[in-house]
Structures are given as structure tokens and as C-alpha cells.
Motif scaffolding. Structure first.
Motif, mmCIF file in Angstrom:
data_model
loop_
_atom_site.group_PDB
_atom_site.id
_atom_site.type_symbol
_atom_site.label_atom_id
_atom_site.label_comp_id
_atom_site.label_asym_id
_atom_site.label_seq_id
_atom_site.Cartn_x
_atom_site.Cartn_y
_atom_site.Cartn_z
ATOM 1 N N ALA A 460 0.827 -1.210 0.000
ATOM 2 C CA ALA A 460 0.000 0.000 0.000
ATOM 3 C C ALA A 460 0.857 1.254 0.000
ATOM 4 C CB ALA A 460 -0.922 0.002 1.213
ATOM 5 N N CYS A 461 0.570 2.125 -0.975
ATOM 6 C CA CYS A 461 1.347 3.346 -1.126
ATOM 7 C C CYS A 461 0.516 4.331 -1.924
ATOM 8 C CB CYS A 461 2.648 3.047 -1.865
ATOM 9 S SG CYS A 461 3.552 4.550 -2.250
ATOM 10 N N HIS A 462 0.562 5.582 -1.504
ATOM 11 C CA HIS A 462 -0.207 6.626 -2.184
ATOM 12 C C HIS A 462 0.642 7.373 -3.196
ATOM 13 C CE1 HIS A 462 2.095 8.431 0.968
ATOM 14 N NE2 HIS A 462 1.868 9.635 0.511
ATOM 15 N N MET A 463 1.940 7.059 -3.252
ATOM 16 C CA MET A 463 2.868 7.839 -4.081
ATOM 17 C C MET A 463 3.217 7.139 -5.388
ATOM 18 S SD MET A 463 3.342 10.636 -2.466
ATOM 19 C CE MET A 463 4.722 11.350 -3.361
ATOM 20 N N ARG A 464 2.508 6.085 -5.717
ATOM 21 C CA ARG A 464 2.866 5.312 -6.897
ATOM 22 C C ARG A 464 1.916 5.550 -8.069
ATOM 23 N NH1 ARG A 464 7.115 5.048 -4.797
ATOM 24 N NH2 ARG A 464 8.389 3.223 -4.365
ATOM 25 N N HIS A 465 0.876 6.352 -7.829
ATOM 26 C CA HIS A 465 -0.121 6.619 -8.867
ATOM 27 C C HIS A 465 -0.764 7.950 -8.528
ATOM 28 C CE1 HIS A 465 -1.962 4.568 -5.477
ATOM 29 N NE2 HIS A 465 -3.023 5.327 -5.725
ATOM 30 N N ASP A 466 -1.538 8.487 -9.457
ATOM 31 C CA ASP A 466 -2.182 9.775 -9.219
ATOM 32 C C ASP A 466 -3.508 9.792 -9.959
ATOM 33 O OD1 ASP A 466 -3.039 12.359 -9.115
ATOM 34 O OD2 ASP A 466 -1.206 13.260 -9.903
ATOM 35 N N VAL A 467 -4.551 9.370 -9.256
ATOM 36 C CA VAL A 467 -5.883 9.306 -9.863
ATOM 37 C C VAL A 467 -6.801 10.293 -9.135
ATOM 38 C CG1 VAL A 467 -7.559 7.661 -10.835
ATOM 39 C CG2 VAL A 467 -5.366 6.826 -10.032
ATOM 40 N N PHE A 468 -6.187 11.278 -8.490
ATOM 41 C CA PHE A 468 -6.972 12.206 -7.670
ATOM 42 C C PHE A 468 -8.078 12.898 -8.482
ATOM 43 C CE2 PHE A 468 -3.301 11.917 -4.803
ATOM 44 C CZ PHE A 468 -3.965 11.706 -3.608
ATOM 45 N N SER A 487 -0.748 6.666 -14.757
ATOM 46 C CA SER A 487 -0.036 7.481 -13.764
ATOM 47 C C SER A 487 1.040 6.675 -13.054
ATOM 48 C CB SER A 487 -1.017 8.099 -12.772
ATOM 49 O OG SER A 487 -1.708 7.109 -12.049
ATOM 50 N N GLN A 488 0.820 5.377 -12.907
ATOM 51 C CA GLN A 488 1.870 4.540 -12.311
ATOM 52 C C GLN A 488 3.142 4.579 -13.167
ATOM 53 O OE1 GLN A 488 -0.190 0.754 -12.019
ATOM 54 N NE2 GLN A 488 -0.651 1.054 -9.839
ATOM 55 N N ASP A 489 2.955 4.485 -14.469
ATOM 56 C CA ASP A 489 4.109 4.514 -15.374
ATOM 57 C C ASP A 489 4.775 5.885 -15.360
ATOM 58 O OD1 ASP A 489 3.411 1.941 -15.993
ATOM 59 O OD2 ASP A 489 2.507 2.419 -17.938
ATOM 60 N N ARG A 490 3.926 6.921 -15.386
ATOM 61 C CA ARG A 490 4.446 8.288 -15.413
ATOM 62 C C ARG A 490 5.270 8.575 -14.154
ATOM 63 N NH1 ARG A 490 -0.380 10.639 -15.989
ATOM 64 N NH2 ARG A 490 -0.569 11.448 -13.880
ATOM 65 N N ILE A 491 4.715 8.174 -13.010
ATOM 66 C CA ILE A 491 5.406 8.462 -11.745
ATOM 67 C C ILE A 491 6.668 7.610 -11.603
ATOM 68 C CG2 ILE A 491 5.160 8.260 -9.218
ATOM 69 C CD1 ILE A 491 2.283 9.340 -9.627
ATOM 70 N N ALA A 492 6.627 6.391 -12.126
ATOM 71 C CA ALA A 492 7.844 5.560 -12.086
ATOM 72 C C ALA A 492 8.980 6.268 -12.820
ATOM 73 C CB ALA A 492 7.581 4.187 -12.701
ATOM 74 N N ALA A 493 8.642 6.929 -13.936
ATOM 75 C CA ALA A 493 9.673 7.676 -14.677
ATOM 76 C C ALA A 493 10.110 8.913 -13.906
ATOM 77 C CB ALA A 493 9.134 8.067 -16.056
ATOM 78 N N MET A 494 9.143 9.641 -13.368
ATOM 79 C CA MET A 494 9.474 10.856 -12.612
ATOM 80 C C MET A 494 10.336 10.526 -11.397
ATOM 81 S SD MET A 494 5.761 12.758 -12.744
ATOM 82 C CE MET A 494 5.183 13.628 -14.217
ATOM 83 N N ASP A 495 9.981 9.425 -10.710
ATOM 84 C CA ASP A 495 10.746 8.979 -9.544
ATOM 85 C C ASP A 495 12.165 8.557 -9.906
ATOM 86 O OD1 ASP A 495 8.865 9.326 -7.572
ATOM 87 O OD2 ASP A 495 8.178 7.248 -7.548
ATOM 88 N N SER A 496 12.427 8.415 -11.177
ATOM 89 C CA SER A 496 13.747 7.975 -11.625
ATOM 90 C C SER A 496 14.609 9.124 -12.131
ATOM 91 C CB SER A 496 13.586 6.923 -12.733
ATOM 92 O OG SER A 496 12.783 5.858 -12.266
ATOM 93 N N SER A 497 14.052 10.334 -12.089
ATOM 94 C CA SER A 497 14.735 11.478 -12.691
ATOM 95 C C SER A 497 15.681 12.197 -11.755
ATOM 96 C CB SER A 497 13.675 12.487 -13.167
ATOM 97 O OG SER A 497 12.999 13.037 -12.039
#
Lengths: 607, 157
Positions: A460-468, A487-497
Motif C-alpha cells: 500500500a502506497c499513495h505515491m505510486r499513482h495519481d488518480v486524484f 499514472s503509475q508509469d508516469r510516476i515511475a519515470a518521474m521517480d527515476s529522474s
């Protein structure tokens, strides 16, 4: 080149190290930080290893934009196999440590084995040494930072360390850097403790260069202007993340008393407004806001506790300012445990930072213990005589300190909600996915959030997707799978930047792409990043499948699936995961039992 | 009109964009260790204070230099280090009461704030206007104004 091109690989068992060239093929496919660290982890360990054994690896990873002039460029991530649940763990942090590590010349620090006795790593550019940590073993994060700087007479050292919680294997122990920034979740600090590694202290003087400096400065100026003018950014600067608490109360998605309820009557005593109010004695909880490295948002809160509060009235050592409440801390120490005493929440927050623990997992575990206590499954005999009732501020602060110091009932709380609830015969009360505790969003009112929780690769994690946006629009499960996956894919990329996802209030993937394109070799587009994000997501998934997780673990606790939301504008709704999950698997290119198909793997270059 | 850097620590968030900008301007890369402006933190980050050379009118560094490598830019008021004349003896670093001129082990010379030729990059990079570049005779103006306002309010009560 904005990667430093170097990986520091440390063998703690032998007390040796080697500096390897960064695998640029992997960097091109997995970017940095979360993605690249995960790739190195997957290539370094067997997914079935015991997370607290010497066979696990612990990776500190920066991203290509870490240490540059891009806004929020202070991020680094800690990647390992997590001891809370055995899934791939990746916790990122801000502060100043990550940039300093990169300035010393390293994209990644990869730690293997286990030191024979407590040690810390001292890194000053090329100079690397293993130092004796016996004098600070058993000491807090705050003492550790001070002691190490004094020991080397070097106030410029940036330090990431663990407290007693990490040393003793609290399953959600954090790595803390710069006193109160945390690689908070999934127990990455316990892995560090299992390796007898107390701290990494680093000083870097090499700096970071980018591929096209002139272009980079132009795009950075533009993207910073977008942030500066954005209303969401302004709100975050002024009120911090805790303004979310009021919004969740409105939506009836503020998990209260171990998720039995979804609204908290005391919400306005612990929200952002409460932090900013001056009380009758002239005390104001919030002092000011502060930034992590390179950040032009500055959502961080600096707060202090009333000196006459029961927690510190006789403890002058806590009369100073320190990191204040962010939303997740406020949720986990407020509504989740029914406490509305803002000073108690702030003190418990100090305990998390000082001793190195994840406030979300601690608070939600305590919430489960309180429910067990109220139903009679545990008693004062178990809790060191503490009245563990919802709303008891002293229970919160005492247990926060006991868990941080691994004393008494804190040793049980330190195992996490899943183990706690199983131990006392009520596994259904554990508010977790894959053994990791929920953040402060209830999945009955927010359906996309529920799907994101159920499918998150670290539990459980709120920081892995963004469906707000979609979740605010309606409470239907329809149309949530697509935005969740994307959003999961998008954030995975952002988290890697190397940047912070809080910029997404003003930036989309294209703003990340233009900055990476100016900073890095080659051509970086939004599409390339999204594909990298999907690759990273699937890589994490493959690790978990190999570690023994199955689609049966992509679920939510019975309370969210069966007990309708009791109040709020979405009263009566359920999580309805089964109406989203099959579509989600389909969109992912996974089989009905949640495994990536051969075509999906081939498309992403993962076969 | 001569201008001066004006620092308001209460507005500083500690983001170090000023250090990044300074190092980029002078060294061509992002390297806060080479920045001539530095941000100091106190009490768990409660206070973050940028500090750099104040460009003394009668500069100790300039007087201490045995090779006359530090000279006054009369237009900007900045004290500039002439790299070709600096021998790295560090006499200026001993003389400066504020510690704002420092030896650079890479170049073997000393570095100090040069006001970026009249367009200080730290000012441009600061997201909160904690660092501004204003008329040198007006650095106390805001403070004076706020006291004037208080006096006015008291009088009018």
C-alpha cells in the motif's frame, strides 16, 4: 553528461569497495534513482533472499537531474528487498544528502554483505573509509549526525543514518538524512541495520555537469516559472501537504480509528489551519517552511511543541524546532488513532525522525493495536500498562518512543500491522496491502486510489499513482483503471529522474522530458520516459512475482471491500476492486493471473 | 548609484538555488562547494541564512594582499581578485573578518563574490527574494519603513 558515470560498490563483509563505471545501457533504459536502482538490485540479488540477511543488497541511487539547478533536484532513493513484506522496496528522500552524494562523484552506492561490527562509511570524493560506529551504536539519528561531524571536524558532511529502530530491525525503520528527511517506507532502515551500517557520511566537491548547459538553463528557467505561478504550488508552499487533511475530511476519505470510520470529528485540531493558528498562550505550532536541495516549492514544515505540553515539560532537549507535520504524519497520528492533540502529534513526529521510523506504518500499526485493545484481544498486560484506547494522546507518544527505542510493547508494534494482527488472532484488522500499511486515503470514497494501493509494487502506497482528479470527479470504479496504470508509469519515470513528484502540480511528463533532454546525452521525449516508466513498473512486478507474490496479493482488506463507508458525501460506497482489476491487468498486458505476457515483456525489452 | 546584495534570512527556505547559480556562473557546473555565497542552517533548519562578501568599502582583503591582486571595481563597489596576480598566499583569507574570501584548492587562487559584473546570479535564482540587489544606501530601508509604520500606528491609536 549529467550522470557521474560511477557506481560505488561496497562489500561490507570484506570491508572493501570498488568504483565501477555506470552501466550506461541500463541508465538509458531505466533513467536513474528508482528505475536504475531497481535494475541494479534485480541484477544483484536473488528475489527470494531473506531481506535482513547479508545476501540482500542496499542501494542508494541518485537520478540524472539530482544536484542540478532543476527545481526539486535533491532526490535520491534507497532500493532494496524490504523486510516489512518481502517486496521490492524503494523509498525516496529529499534533504541535501542525495545531491552531496552525487557531487562526490557517484550515481549509485551499492552495499552488499554485512559488516562484522557496527561501522559507517565516510566518503569525501574519491576518499572512502570504513569507520568504527561502536560509539554511536544505540544512539539516535540526531546524535549520530552531530557525533560524526564532530568526529571528523567537518560541518559540511551530509549524513544519512539509522536510529535504534533500524539497528533492531523495526520492520518499517527508515533511513533519515539531514535530521528530518526520510527514505521513509518499507523498512529500508532495517536493512541498513542488518548490515551493521549506522550511517553514510558524504562530502562532495566535484559538482555535476549537464550535456547542453545553455539549453538546460533556459528550460530550467521556464519550468521554474511554471511552478512559481502555479496555484497548487503556492498552496503547498504556504500550507504544506497537510492541507490535504481538510480535503479528505470533505470527501469522507480520511481513514479514522483504523479505518472503521472515514471522517474525524477532531480534524480541525490537527490540520494545516491548526498548525498555523496562534493559541491563547501565544504559541503557534508552525514556525516556518523550508526546502530540500534545489527546491523552489519548500513544502517542508518547521514546527515546535508547546513547552508546557506533557511530552516535553520536563525534557528541555525537545524544546527546539524541528521537522513538523506533513499530511501523512498528521493522518497517521491524528485520525488513524483518533488523537486530536497537535503537540502530541508533533512530538510523535520528532520520535519518527530522531529514531528513524515510517510514521505511516507506525501510526496504522498502532491503530490496529488500539482496535485489538478495545475489543479485548490485548490488554494492559501486553501494552506495558498503557491504556491503548483510540484518542489517547499519551498512548501515541509513549508508544512512538518505545517503538523507536525498541522497548517493551514497542518491539511488537515494530513488526508492523500484519504480523501484529495475525499474532493476536485478527488478521482482518490489518489495514495493509502486501503487508504494508495504508496512507491517509480511504479506498471506498476514492476508487482509483484503491486500485493503486492494491497494485502498488511495494505494498500500500499513495505515491505510486495519481488518480486524484478522476476520484474527485466521481466515486464510480468505471474509468479508473486507465488513469491508474498511466499514472503509475508516469510516476515511475518521474521517480527515476532525481526530481520530486510534488512538481506535478505544475509539470507533466513533458516538463521532465525537456529538462532531461537538455541535461542528458541522446533524445529524451515524454514518450520515451513513459515507456521507461512502464518498463520499471514491470521490472518491479517481475521481482515480486519471483519473490513469491501472486495476483491474490493484489487485494484490499475485507473492511474496505465489505463494510460500506459509514459517513461522508460517499456514504455507502465500497472499494469495488473487482470491477477495476481485470481491466487493469488487461491494460497492463498481463494475464488474468497478473503476469506480464511474453509480448509485453518483449515490447519493453524485459525478456 | 552603487548597488549591494541585500539578504533577508527570514525569507530564505534553504533551497541552495543561490549556491547552484553562483557555481554555475563562475565554474560552469553545478557545484555548491565552489559557491561564493553559502547558506548556513541553525536549529534543525529553523533558520537558514545566506552569507557572502559584503564588499567592505575599506576592504581588509585588499589591504592584506601582498601582490595587489585584489582591486576595487569603482562602478560596482566590488572587490575583484585578479587571478594572474594572485599567488594563493591566503593572507586575505586571514585578514577578512567575515570569512567570505576563500582559498580554492583546485585553482590555487582565492575566490570571492564579484557581484557577477553587476547582475548577481544568486539574486536571479532565489525563489523567495531573500537575496535582492538594491541601491547600496537602501539596505536598511525596509526595516526603517516597518518601524515607521509601527510608530505611525501607535501615534494614530
Amino acid at each position: 553528461m549529467t550522470w557521474q558515470g560511477s557506481v560505488l560498490r561496497v562489500n561490507l563483509t570484506e570491508g572493501s569497495y570498488v568504483v565501477e563505471p555506470l552501466n550506461m545501457e541500463w541508465a538509458n533504459d531505466y533513467v536513474g534513482e528508482r528505475g536504475l536502482g531497481s535494475k541494479y538490485l534485480v541484477e544483484s540479488i536473488d528475489p527470494k533472499v531473506d531481506p535482513l540477511s547479508p545476501d540482500n543488497a542496499l542501494i542508494f541511487a541518485t537520478g540524472p537531474l539530482t544536484g542540478t539547478m532543476a527545481s526539486t533536484s535533491g532526490r535520491y532513493a534507497v532500493i532494496t528487498k524490504g523486510p516489512l513484506n518481502g517486496a521490492i522496496a524503494c523509498s525516496n528522500s529529499g534533504g541535501k544528502f542525495g545531491a552531496e552524494m552525487k557531487f562526490a562523484g557517484y550515481d549509485l552506492i551499492l552495499l552488499e554483505g554485512r559488516a562484522s561490527k557496527p561501522c559507517y562509511l565516510l566518503i569525501e570524493d574519491e576518499s572512502i573509509s570504513f569507520e568504527d560506529a561502536e560509539p554511536i551504536w544505540g544512539q539516535s539519528v540526531w546524535k549520530t549526525e552531530e557525533w560524526i561531524r564532530n568526529q571528523h571536524n567537518n560541518p559540511k558532511l551530509r549524513i544519512a543514518s539509522i536510529g535504534v529502530a533500524g539497528e533492531k530491525g523495526v520492520r518499517y525503520a527508515s533511513v533519515i538524512n539531514d535530521l528530518h528527511r526520510a527514505a521513509g517506507r518499507s523498512g529500508v532502515g532495517a536493512v541498513m541495520g542488518s548490515k551493521n551500517l549506522k550511517a553514510i557520511a558524504v562530502r562532495g566537491t566535484k559538482g555535476v555537469s549537464v550535456d547542453n548547459p545553455k539549453r538546460f538553463m533556459e528550460v530550467v528557467r521556464e519550468t521554474k516559472a511554471l511552478l512559481a505561478n502555479n496555484s497548487g504550488r503556492k498552496d503547498m508552499t504556504e500550507h504544506g501537504t497537510n492541507s490535504m487533511l481538510t480535503t479528505m475530511q470533505e470527501y469522507g476519505s480520511l481513514p479514522t480509528r483504523n479505518f472503521r470510520e472515514v471522517q474525524f470529528e477532531g480534524f480541525d485540531k490537527v490540520d494545516a489551519n491548526a498548525m498555523e493558528e496562534t493559541d491563547d498562550s501565544g504559541h503557534r505550532n508552525l514556525i516556518t517552511n523550508k526546502a530540500c536541495f534545489g527546491c523552489t516549492i519548500a513544502c517542508g514544515r518547521i514546527a515546535h511543541i508547546r513547552q508546557d505540553h506533557f511530552t516535553i515539560i520536563n525534557r528541555r532537549e525537545y524544546w527546539h524546532a524541528s521537522g513538523g507535520l506533513e499530511y501523512e504524519t498528521a493522518f497517521a497520528f491524528g485520525p488513524a488513532v483518533g488523537v486530536d492533540d497537535i503537540d502530541a502529534l508533533t512530538f510523535a513526529g520528532y520520535m519518527m525522525n530522531e529514531h528513524g521510523m515510517d510514521p505511516i506504518s507506525f501510526g496504522v500499526t498502532l491503530a490496529a493495536a488500539m482496535e485489538l485493545y478495545e475489543m479485548g484481544a490485548i490488554s494492559k498486560d501486553d501494552t506495558d500498562g498503557v491504556e491503548l484506547t483510540f484518542g489517547n494522546a499519551e498512548a501515541l507518544t509513549v508508544m512512538a518512543e518505545k517503538t523507536g527505542k525498541f522497548e517493551g510493547f514497542g518491539q511488537i508494534l515494530g513488526l508492523g500491522s500484519k504480523v501484529l494482527c495475525e499474532k493476536y488472532g485478527h488478521p482482518e484488522l490489518s489495514m495493509t496491502v502486501k503487508g504494508q500499511e495504508f496512507a491517509g486515503y480511504d479506498s471506498r470514497a476514492l476508487k482509483g486510489m484503491g486500485l493503486g494501493y492494491a497494485t502498488s509494487n511495494r505494498g500500500a502506497c499513495h505515491m505510486r499513482h495519481d488518480v486524484f482528479a478522476e476520484d474527485y470527479d466521481d466515486s464510480s470504479p468505471e474509468g479508473k483503471a486507465g488513469p491508474c496504470k498511466d499514472s503509475q508509469d508516469r510516476i515511475a519515470a518521474m521517480d527515476s529522474s532525481g526530481l520530486c513528484v510534488f512538481v506535478t502540480t505544475a509539470w507533466g511528463i513533458e516538463e521532465f522530458a525537456v529538462q532531461l533532454d537538455a541535461a542528458c546525452d541522446g533524445t529524451w521525449t515524454g514518450d520515451r520516459l513513459l515507456e521507461a516508466g512502464e518498463r520499471i513498473w514491470n521490472l518491479e512486478r517481475l521481482f515480486n512475482l519471483a519473490a513469491g507474490f501472486t495476483s491474490a496479493d493484489d487485494t484490499l482488506p475485507p473492511r474496505l471491500l465489505n463494510d460500506p463507508a459509514p459517513t461522508g458525501i460517499r456514504k455507502g460506497t465500497l472499494a469495488e476492486l473487482d470491477r477495476m482489476l481485470p481491466e487493469y491487468y488487461d491494460l497492463r498486458g498481463w494475464t488474468n493471473d497478473g503476469r506480464p505476457t511474453a509480448e509485453t515483456l518483449a515490447r519493453l525489452g524485459l525478456n | 548609484m552603487q548597488k549591494a546584495l541585500h539578504i533577508k534570512p527570514e525569507l530564505c527556505t534553504g533551497c541552495l538555488q543561490c549556491e547552484l547559480a553562483c557555481s554555475y556562473e563562475h565554474e560552469g557546473l553545478f557545484n555548491p562547494s565552489m559557491s561564493r555565497i553559502k547558506v548556513f542552517e541553525f536549529e534543525h533548519g529553523r533558520h537558514t541564512v545566506p552569507y557572502t562578501c559584503t564588499q567592505c568599502a575599506e576592504a581588509w582583503c585588499m589591504k592584506a594582499c601582498p601582490t595587489e591582486a585584489i582591486h576595487l571595481d569603482t562602478k560596482l563597489g566590488a572587490k575583484l581578485v585578479v587571478e594572474s596576480a594572485c599567488v594563493g598566499c591566503k593572507a586575505c583569507t586571514l585578514a577578512c573578518p567575515f570569512g567570505t574570501i576563500e582559498f580554492n584548492p583546485v585553482s590555487g587562487k582565492v575566490d570571492k563574490c564579484d557581484l557577477c559584473g553587476g547582475n548577481p546570479k544568486c539574486v536571479e535564482a532565489c525563489p523567495t527574494a531573500a537575496i535582492t540587489y538594491i541601491d547600496a544606501d537602501s539596505t536598511g530601508y525596509d526595516r526603517m519603513r516597518s518601524w515607521a509604520e509601527r510608530t505611525h500606528l501607535e501615534v494614530s491609536q
